[in-house]
Design an enzyme around this catalytic site. Structure first.
Site, PDB file in Angstrom:
ATOM      1  N   TYR A 159       0.838  -1.188   0.000  1.00  0.00           N
ATOM      2  CA  TYR A 159       0.000   0.000   0.000  1.00  0.00           C
ATOM      3  C   TYR A 159       0.874   1.239   0.000  1.00  0.00           C
ATOM      4  CZ  TYR A 159       1.173   0.749   4.879  1.00  0.00           C
ATOM      5  OH  TYR A 159       1.860   0.989   6.031  1.00  0.00           O
ATOM      6  N   HIS A 211      -0.372   5.801   5.903  1.00  0.00           N
ATOM      7  CA  HIS A 211      -1.161   6.273   4.764  1.00  0.00           C
ATOM      8  C   HIS A 211      -2.633   6.528   5.076  1.00  0.00           C
ATOM      9  CE1 HIS A 211      -0.406   7.298   0.606  1.00  0.00           C
ATOM     10  NE2 HIS A 211       0.847   6.958   0.858  1.00  0.00           N
TER      11      HIS A 211
HETATM   12  C1  CS2 Z   1       3.937   8.553   0.192  1.00  0.00           C
HETATM   13  C2  CS2 Z   1       3.851   8.772  -1.293  1.00  0.00           C
HETATM   14  O1  CS2 Z   1       6.129   9.376   0.016  1.00  0.00           O
HETATM   15  C3  CS2 Z   1       5.203   9.147   0.766  1.00  0.00           C
HETATM   16  O2  CS2 Z   1       5.251   9.278   1.968  1.00  0.00           O
HETATM   17  O3  CS2 Z   1       2.874   8.801   0.988  1.00  0.00           O
HETATM   18  O4  CS2 Z   1       4.312   7.588  -1.844  1.00  0.00           O
HETATM   19  C4  CS2 Z   1       2.495   9.085  -1.889  1.00  0.00           C
HETATM   20  O5  CS2 Z   1       1.684   7.967  -1.886  1.00  0.00           O
HETATM   21  C5  CS2 Z   1       2.652   9.600  -3.289  1.00  0.00           C
HETATM   22  O6  CS2 Z   1       3.594  10.615  -3.347  1.00  0.00           O
HETATM   23  C6  CS2 Z   1       1.318  10.087  -3.843  1.00  0.00           C
HETATM   24  O7  CS2 Z   1       1.502  10.788  -5.021  1.00  0.00           O
HETATM   25 MG    MG Z   2       3.462   9.426   2.957  1.00  0.00          MG
END
Ligand code: CS2
Ligand code: MG
Length: 401
Positions: A159, A211
């Protein structure tokens, strides 16, 4: 110094990027990033159709006035599309100012607080053994901090980070759907850190991203359970718009908390900072209105002891990362910068002078932000519609990405 041209370059070297190039009557030009993952063309249109015509003839030196013109003047304020477009203009103008004065942008931001900004790498895999090996490899390469993510047993997909290519081709859909179970995740996450810490010890800082998928009480429980693992931060536990949830979480755990990669202005995090409910604010230059506005967020956060840990996934282009390195070395309360390697083809299109040295991102010595774009190369990589994966819970309803 008058602005004579402003155009948007949409290119897809491995993934989509939206870049704004501003030209002046003195022959100096600057570039800024306006990439909004999965909604790129909305920003391209906002720039092309609405902001670029207003830029022509303006004095390129007046960065603050241009920012206020686009923020206040539109009446329809805030939001990721608007703020990414304003960010693209803002960074391009800081780039021009640096080039005009023949100095790197960090020097315009008050000079250096440090020589480089500590960054964190990503250990991420379907297998925990592999995650542990990745942490060990990054540590051997000199990284001081690593984010740890692993496939949750019982789920099909990782995820938060799409597989390479995912989102471009779903099966029977233009997008991909992924199953999610918070219960399975919560059973696994603490055990994952038990294993990782036992294998790698405490000399490397570890981070983790939930997330936005937890409730405040789940987040409090997880934070408490992870306390002995001394994370650098636990990121995005609950949906980011629920600022008051952090009061509950904060009362239940001393694990440091980070939030804010989806925030666009200070108003999104004002309560979180003022009530000292978080330790790190993750707003980025591209999604929070450029260097000019992120500086104000950081300045507001400084007296409250909240530090920046800016978003830096691969969808934040080398242009944003260049600006972020200048911001990170100049800003007193900048703590850490997320760093993700860009797709290989990105270096055919962008040319940058910032680099990685012993776990720190360091600026080069070019004037401005130190990043350039090759428009001919950019034209070879045509835009491809792409979506972030959609999360579906076990009961069939849509979950938070
Ligand atoms: C994530 C990202 O980098 C992070 O912490 O939350 O992978 C995110 O899902 C993406 O930048 C969304 O565009
Ligand atoms: Mg992030």
């Amino acid at each position: 110094m008058k602005i004579t041209g402003a155009r948007v370059i949409v290119t897809s070297p491995g993934r989509n990027y939206v870049t704004l190039k501003i030209e002046t009557d003195e022959g100096i030009y600057g570039i800024g990033d306006g990439t909004l993952n999965g909604r790129e063309l909305a920003v391209a249109s906002y720039l092309q159709d609405h902001l670029c015509p207003m830029l022509i003839g303006r004095d390129a030196r007046d960065i603050e006035d241009t920012w206020q013109l686009f923020y206040r003047g539109a009446y329809w304020r805030r939001g990721p599309v608007t703020m990414a477009a304003i960010a693209a203009v803002d960074v391009a103008l800081w780039d021009i100012k640096g080039k005009a004065l023949d100095t790197p942008v960090w020097n315009l931001l008050g000079g250096r607080s440090r020589d480089g900004i500590m960054c964190y790498a990503h250990a991420s895999s379907r297998s925990l053994e592999d995650v542990i090996e990745q942490v060990q490899r990054y540590t051997a390469e000199g990284y001081k901090a690593v984010r740890v993510q692993c496939l949750v047993p019982g789920l099909e997909e990782m995820y938060g980070i799409p597989r390479a290519g995912a989102g471009r081709t779903g099966i029977g859909l233009p997008y991909v759907e992924q199953g999610w179970s918070t219960e399975k995740y919560l059973r696994f996450a603490p055990k994952m850190f038990d294993r990782v810490r036992a294998a790698v010890g405490f000399d490397v800082a570890l981070l983790h991203d939930a997330h936005h998928r937890l409730t405040p009480s789940q987040a409090g429980w997880l934070g408490k359970r992870l306390e002995d693992h001394q994370l650098l931060w636990l990121e995005d536990t609950v949906p980011a718009e629920l600022q008051a949830s952090y009061r509950v979480i904060r009362q239940h755990t001393t694990t440091p908390l980070a939030v804010g990669e989806v925030f666009n202005t200070l108003f999104d995090c004002e309560q979180l900072i003022r009530e000292q409910l978080i330790d790190y604010i993750r707003a980025s230059i591209v999604h929070a209105g450029g260097i000019s506005h992120l500086r104000k967020i950081a300045a507001f956060a400084e007296p409250y002891g909240v530090r920046t840990g800016c978003h830096g996934a691969a969808d934040l282009s080398p242009v944003t990362m260049g600006a972020a390195v200048h911001f990170g070395v100049a800003t007193y309360n900048a703590a850490v910068q997320e760093y993700n390697v860009h797709p290989e083809e990105a270096s055919d299109v962008f040319d940058w002078d910032w680099g990685l040295k012993d776990g720190f991102l360091v600026p080069g010595d070019r004037p401005g932000i130190g990043v350039d774009i090759d428009e001919k190369a950019a034209a070879r990589f045509e835009y491809e519609r792409a979506y972030l994966p959609i999360s579906r819970r076990e009961d069939g309803s849509v979950g938070n990405y």
